[in-house]
Design a protein around this motif. Sequence first.
Motif, short mmCIF file in Angstrom:
data_model
loop_
_atom_site.label_atom_id
_atom_site.label_comp_id
_atom_site.label_asym_id
_atom_site.label_seq_id
_atom_site.Cartn_x
_atom_site.Cartn_y
_atom_site.Cartn_z
N ASP A 161 0.82 -1.20 0.00
CA ASP A 161 0.00 0.00 0.00
C ASP A 161 0.86 1.26 0.00
O ASP A 161 1.91 1.31 0.65
CB ASP A 161 -0.91 0.01 1.23
N PRO A 162 0.41 2.32 -0.70
CA PRO A 162 1.15 3.58 -0.67
C PRO A 162 1.04 4.26 0.70
O PRO A 162 0.15 3.95 1.49
CB PRO A 162 0.47 4.43 -1.74
N ILE A 163 1.94 5.18 0.95
CA ILE A 163 1.96 5.95 2.19
C ILE A 163 1.36 7.32 1.89
O ILE A 163 1.78 8.00 0.95
CB ILE A 163 3.40 6.11 2.70
N GLN A 164 0.38 7.74 2.69
CA GLN A 164 -0.22 9.07 2.52
C GLN A 164 0.77 10.12 3.00
O GLN A 164 1.33 10.02 4.09
CB GLN A 164 -1.52 9.19 3.29
N ILE A 165 0.97 11.15 2.19
CA ILE A 165 1.89 12.24 2.50
C ILE A 165 1.08 13.50 2.78
O ILE A 165 0.29 13.94 1.94
CB ILE A 165 2.86 12.50 1.32
N ASN A 166 1.28 14.07 3.95
CA ASN A 166 0.65 15.35 4.30
C ASN A 166 1.52 16.49 3.80
O ASN A 166 2.70 16.30 3.48
CB ASN A 166 0.45 15.44 5.81
N ASP A 167 0.96 17.69 3.76
CA ASP A 167 1.68 18.85 3.22
C ASP A 167 3.02 19.10 3.90
O ASP A 167 3.99 19.47 3.25
CB ASP A 167 0.81 20.11 3.31
N ASN A 168 3.10 18.90 5.22
CA ASN A 168 4.33 19.20 5.95
C ASN A 168 5.28 18.01 6.08
O ASN A 168 6.37 18.16 6.63
CB ASN A 168 3.99 19.74 7.34
N ASP A 169 4.87 16.83 5.61
CA ASP A 169 5.75 15.67 5.67
C ASP A 169 6.95 15.87 4.74
O ASP A 169 6.81 16.45 3.65
CB ASP A 169 5.01 14.39 5.25
N MET A 170 8.11 15.39 5.18
CA MET A 170 9.33 15.49 4.39
C MET A 170 9.74 14.11 3.89
O MET A 170 9.79 13.16 4.67
CB MET A 170 10.46 16.11 5.22
N ILE A 171 10.05 14.01 2.60
CA ILE A 171 10.47 12.76 1.98
C ILE A 171 11.97 12.86 1.67
O ILE A 171 12.42 13.83 1.07
CB ILE A 171 9.70 12.50 0.67
N ASP A 172 12.72 11.85 2.10
CA ASP A 172 14.16 11.77 1.85
C ASP A 172 14.39 11.24 0.44
O ASP A 172 14.04 10.10 0.14
CB ASP A 172 14.80 10.85 2.89
N LEU A 173 14.96 12.05 -0.43
CA LEU A 173 15.18 11.67 -1.81
C LEU A 173 16.55 11.04 -2.03
O LEU A 173 16.88 10.66 -3.16
CB LEU A 173 15.03 12.89 -2.73
N THR A 174 17.36 10.90 -0.99
CA THR A 174 18.71 10.38 -1.16
C THR A 174 18.75 8.87 -1.35
O THR A 174 19.80 8.32 -1.70
CB THR A 174 19.63 10.77 0.03
N ARG A 175 17.63 8.19 -1.13
CA ARG A 175 17.60 6.75 -1.34
C ARG A 175 17.70 6.45 -2.84
O ARG A 175 17.23 7.24 -3.66
CB ARG A 175 16.29 6.16 -0.80
N PRO A 176 18.28 5.31 -3.22
CA PRO A 176 18.42 4.97 -4.64
C PRO A 176 17.07 4.80 -5.33
O PRO A 176 16.10 4.35 -4.71
CB PRO A 176 19.17 3.64 -4.63
N GLY A 177 17.01 5.16 -6.59
CA GLY A 177 15.80 4.98 -7.39
C GLY A 177 14.93 6.22 -7.40
O GLY A 177 15.07 7.11 -6.57
N ALA A 178 14.02 6.26 -8.36
CA ALA A 178 13.09 7.39 -8.47
C ALA A 178 11.97 7.23 -7.46
O ALA A 178 11.54 6.12 -7.17
CB ALA A 178 12.51 7.45 -9.88
N GLU A 179 11.52 8.33 -6.93
CA GLU A 179 10.38 8.34 -6.00
C GLU A 179 9.12 8.54 -6.83
O GLU A 179 9.07 9.38 -7.72
CB GLU A 179 10.53 9.46 -4.97
N TYR A 180 8.08 7.77 -6.52
CA TYR A 180 6.85 7.77 -7.30
C TYR A 180 5.68 8.22 -6.43
O TYR A 180 5.42 7.63 -5.39
CB TYR A 180 6.60 6.36 -7.86
N PHE A 181 4.99 9.28 -6.89
CA PHE A 181 3.87 9.86 -6.15
C PHE A 181 2.64 9.92 -7.05
O PHE A 181 2.75 10.12 -8.26
CB PHE A 181 4.22 11.29 -5.71
N THR A 182 1.48 9.76 -6.44
CA THR A 182 0.22 9.97 -7.14
C THR A 182 -0.67 10.86 -6.28
O THR A 182 -0.48 10.97 -5.08
CB THR A 182 -0.52 8.64 -7.41
N SER A 183 -1.64 11.50 -6.93
CA SER A 183 -2.57 12.35 -6.19
C SER A 183 -3.99 11.81 -6.33
O SER A 183 -4.34 11.20 -7.34
CB SER A 183 -2.51 13.79 -6.68
N ILE A 184 -4.78 12.05 -5.29
CA ILE A 184 -6.17 11.62 -5.26
C ILE A 184 -6.99 12.78 -4.71
O ILE A 184 -6.64 13.36 -3.69
CB ILE A 184 -6.35 10.39 -4.34
N ASN A 185 -8.08 13.11 -5.37
CA ASN A 185 -8.98 14.15 -4.90
C ASN A 185 -9.76 13.63 -3.69
O ASN A 185 -10.26 12.53 -3.70
CB ASN A 185 -9.95 14.54 -6.02
N PHE A 186 -9.80 14.43 -2.62
CA PHE A 186 -10.58 14.01 -1.44
C PHE A 186 -11.63 15.02 -1.09
O PHE A 186 -11.75 16.05 -1.61
CB PHE A 186 -9.68 13.72 -0.24
#
Length: 69
Positions: free
Chosen positions: A44-69
Motif C-alpha cells: 500500500d502507498p503511504i499518505q503524505i501530508n503537506d508538511n511531511d518530508m520525503i528523503d530523496l537520497t535513497r536509490p531509485g526514483a520516487e513515485y507519487f500519485t494524487s487523489i482528490n478528497f
Amino acid sequence: MYEIVINGHSFSVDQDFISGTEIKNIGMISENHMINFHVKGLKDPIQINDNDMIDLTRPGAEYFTSINF
C-alpha cells in the motif's frame, strides 16, 4: 539531482528532502488532493501530508500519485 515521478510525469529536483506541499507545487496538484507515496516493496502507498518530508537520497526514483478528497 534527483528524479521524482508525479502522476506519471518525471521531474528533476536538486534538494535532498521534499515536502508534500513542494510535491503538489512541482506537479501542479490542487490543494484539495491527497498525495500518495509508492514505495517499492510495500503493498500500500503511504499518505503524505503537506508538511511531511520525503528523503530523496535513497536509490531509485520516487513515485507519487494524487487523489482528490
